[in-house]
Scaffold this active site. Sequence first.
Site, short mmCIF file in Angstrom:
data_model
loop_
_atom_site.label_atom_id
_atom_site.label_comp_id
_atom_site.label_asym_id
_atom_site.label_seq_id
_atom_site.Cartn_x
_atom_site.Cartn_y
_atom_site.Cartn_z
CG LEU A 128 -1.84 -1.17 1.44
CD1 LEU A 128 -2.49 -0.90 2.74
CD2 LEU A 128 -3.03 -1.08 0.22
CG ASP A 129 0.45 4.36 -2.98
OD1 ASP A 129 1.38 3.55 -3.30
OD2 ASP A 129 -0.48 4.91 -3.65
CE LYS A 130 5.81 8.53 4.90
NZ LYS A 130 7.08 9.49 4.68
CB THR A 144 -2.94 3.92 0.79
OG1 THR A 144 -2.84 4.91 -0.22
CG2 THR A 144 -4.18 3.11 0.71
CG HIS A 180 1.16 6.40 -7.01
ND1 HIS A 180 2.08 7.50 -7.45
CD2 HIS A 180 1.65 5.75 -5.93
CE1 HIS A 180 2.97 7.33 -6.41
NE2 HIS A 180 2.58 6.52 -5.58
#
Length: 460
Positions: A243-245, A247, A343
């Site tokens: 997961l993105d930082k 998110t 993304h």
Amino acid sequence: MKGRPPGKSGGPARGGKPGGSSAKPGGRSGAPGRARGGAKAASARKQDGDRPFKPGTKSIGKPAAKSMAKPRTKAPVAKAAAPAPAVAAKPNPVKGVSLDVRQYRVQADDDGIRLDRWFQRHLPDVGFNIVSRWSRTGQLRVDGARAAPGDRIAEGQMIRVPPAEPKVAAADKPKRVRVIDLTEDEIAYVQDMVIHRDKQAIVINKPPGLATQGGTKTDEHVDRLLDGLIFDAESRPKLVHRLDKDTSGALLLARSSRSAAHFAKAFSSRTARKVYWAIVIGVPSIDDGMIELPIAKQPGTGGEKMHVDEEEGLPARTRYRVIERAGNRAAWVELQPYTGRTHQLRVHMAAIGHPLVGDGKYGGKDSFLSGSISRKMHLHARRIRVDHPDGGRIDMKAELPEHFLNSLVALGFDLSLGDMPLDDEIDRTPTREDEKKAARAHAKQIRKGRRGERRGRGEK
């Protein structure tokens, strides 16, 4: 007395008479000493189990005088010789070694294969290193002849396999001690994230602001904290997706190599389902839509930013459903990625004119709402559903972080509307009303067909 063995000529010497009868005139003195040396050698031979003389030793039938002509080096050798065992040493059965040599006849199915391949088929517990060692030491034989691992075997041949070697008991293997370089607070911190745990998998609720993996100037990340999630397993869990930082939400971890391979295949084959919640700027004109726009790295950003690229981008598909709207100001939406591009959700929503609230990278200054709405990004991995490697499914939901929950309340959204069923969870069983509609449609089609038939008969 000429011709008598050295051991017998010692009799007069022990009687005290000078010069034995075995000495030649003008011969060398010292025969008694050789007699004593011969007696000691004979005694040593007797202790060795009356071994026969080997070629190269003194002949018993030669005169004592001739035996004296050689240097006095044989007696010490006879003393130093180690006694030979009466029987060949056998493996120690206490250690679990089979005392029997095994014999196997090559069957028709194995005709022409390599000898090491035969071991793989029929004795898989015997590794290649053991087979090679048996070959080097001459213990491995085919039809009585020494054999090498690469030799081809033929039907009917007899393979001689040495006694099985003992396996090291599990208790005897030294266990590798893993050093956990985490503080007690860090261990408690990562363990508080756990929302599901079984023998094969762990699901955590990752907080926003914590990266999944390390990178440039990123020292705090989930991967570093995985040592705190070993629990009763032998090794730390493994990341199978990310997961993105910024998110938050459900992140799946595998607890074994087998489950890691299983989950990786589930993600690559798109059988794993992920559901995200987001708050976006404005309201999409279509409540349930599919975004299909290829994505590529944006030049000049060092790969840190993506963009829609119709020519060189990779295919990307995102489905969105509007859960609820706050006038024309914002909308609460559900997002389902059907591909896994970097993304992807953020790029797609910004591309259709509805960037995520708080996503300044892709929405710019227009991605922030005034008032009490947090400036953090509002993207949360609400649910993950994937087949379990041992059967059944893992289906977990992650609670919202504080800033996201506060924004939903501030915008007046009804929290009970959030969890929408997936397509395969919707009951498609026709109701009574559906059956009536279908019957009416069918009758209408029949009437149309009959009118066409009447027109055709009138034209004739």
